[in-house]
Motif scaffolding. Sequence first.
Motif, PDB file in Angstrom:
ATOM      1  N   UNK A 118       0.800  -1.057  -0.030  1.00 30.99           N
ATOM      2  CA  UNK A 118      -0.134   0.039   0.112  1.00 30.99           C
ATOM      3  C   UNK A 118       0.907   1.291  -0.118  1.00 30.99           C
ATOM      4  N   UNK A 119       0.810   2.264  -0.917  1.00 29.43           N
ATOM      5  CA  UNK A 119       1.633   3.368  -1.068  1.00 29.43           C
ATOM      6  C   UNK A 119       0.329   4.423  -0.831  1.00 29.43           C
ATOM      7  N   UNK A 120       0.575   5.329   0.296  1.00 33.24           N
ATOM      8  CA  UNK A 120      -0.371   6.388   0.354  1.00 33.24           C
ATOM      9  C   UNK A 120       0.436   7.738   0.427  1.00 33.24           C
ATOM     10  N   UNK A 121      -0.248   8.764  -0.485  1.00 36.46           N
ATOM     11  CA  UNK A 121       0.628  10.009  -0.490  1.00 36.46           C
ATOM     12  C   UNK A 121      -0.147  11.206  -0.378  1.00 36.46           C
ATOM     13  N   UNK A 122       0.098  12.222   0.542  1.00 36.38           N
ATOM     14  CA  UNK A 122      -0.718  13.413   0.797  1.00 36.38           C
ATOM     15  C   UNK A 122       0.322  14.674   0.526  1.00 36.38           C
ATOM     16  N   UNK A 146       2.938  -4.403   3.388  1.00 46.01           N
ATOM     17  CA  UNK A 146       3.955  -2.970   3.460  1.00 46.01           C
ATOM     18  C   UNK A 146       3.146  -2.046   3.212  1.00 46.01           C
ATOM     19  N   UNK A 147       3.063  -0.918   4.166  1.00 46.15           N
ATOM     20  CA  UNK A 147       2.100   0.257   3.983  1.00 46.15           C
ATOM     21  C   UNK A 147       3.321   1.337   3.978  1.00 46.15           C
ATOM     22  N   UNK A 148       3.371   2.189   2.976  1.00 48.69           N
ATOM     23  CA  UNK A 148       4.204   3.424   2.989  1.00 48.69           C
ATOM     24  C   UNK A 148       3.436   4.807   2.753  1.00 48.69           C
ATOM     25  N   UNK A 149       3.611   5.546   3.730  1.00 48.84           N
ATOM     26  CA  UNK A 149       3.185   7.086   3.783  1.00 48.84           C
ATOM     27  C   UNK A 149       4.102   7.939   3.352  1.00 48.84           C
ATOM     28  N   UNK A 182       4.105  -4.208   8.241  1.00 50.40           N
ATOM     29  CA  UNK A 182       4.977  -2.996   8.516  1.00 50.40           C
ATOM     30  C   UNK A 182       4.771  -1.810   7.877  1.00 50.40           C
ATOM     31  N   UNK A 183       4.912  -0.719   8.614  1.00 55.63           N
ATOM     32  CA  UNK A 183       4.714   0.757   8.260  1.00 55.63           C
ATOM     33  C   UNK A 183       6.034   1.385   8.196  1.00 55.63           C
TER      34      UNK A 183
END
Length: 297
Positions: A118-122, A146-149, A182-183
């Motif tokens: 998961x790729x999250x962008x703000x 795997x989650x990446x902010x 994992x974050x």
Amino acid sequence: MSVATSPSEVIPANQASAAVVPLRRAAVRGEAALSVRAEAGVTRLVDLHQRDPLSLRLPQPARGDIFEASLITTSGGIVGGDSLEIAVTAGADAQLRVYPQAAEKVYRSTGADSSINVSLSAAAGAWLEWLPQETILFDGARLRRETTLTVEPGSRVLAGEFLVFGRSASGETLSQGLIRDAWQLRAGERLIWADALHMEGDFRRPLASVACLGGMTAFASAIFHAENATAQLEPLRALLPEDSPGSQQALTAVNGVIAGRFLGEARAVRQAYGAFWAAARAHLAGLPPALPRLWHL
């Protein structure tokens, strides 16, 4: 005689009395990507991409609420070897809430790992919510998530994940498998927060040990990032449910990020987690103190 199967197992009728031989289906490679931007104060869709078994729907938000998207896994669950890739981008000043339509099921694997990335962008001025429902781990499941902010100055992100260990209502406990959840939170290229839960092999001791999960069957996390996040620690603590039998919860601040944990029985954790989330979005962003209709189904 009755035999329970997951989608990766098929038992021909004329072999019901023979040894069960799992039949492999082709692994799936699901993709979903969504991006929005603000135009004249209104959040609008910029890009939408989906590849089976992932699908995105854009429900009409409740009056006074923000742009939202619902993520669907049309295969009905994840088995060993499957991989899902999800990317969500909230452009400058956009307001976006994304959530799964239902709980995700991760079935027993015969050996291969399944993965969710998961790729999250703000961007600057954006408000982004990544609201989870349960990820239910069947006995023998093998999942790497795997989650990446990635955040820009002036953005605000409220995000979480929710794990359920086994199916206690069906009498099934989680005794073995793999879970890595994992974050990473990055401000540009700079890593400012990281966290990971990793268990592999025999789950019975860590799940039962008072030094680990102490027999609890659900584990949910929530994080909040903003330029002034730590100033919100005590106000957010005040929003934690005071009376939530079967659930324990706490918040702390780490390197400018507020991190929360919710532990307990799955139904109780869901209730406490949802109540906190609704109150937190109202306090932090002035949004309605409510969860999406689909979250309650």
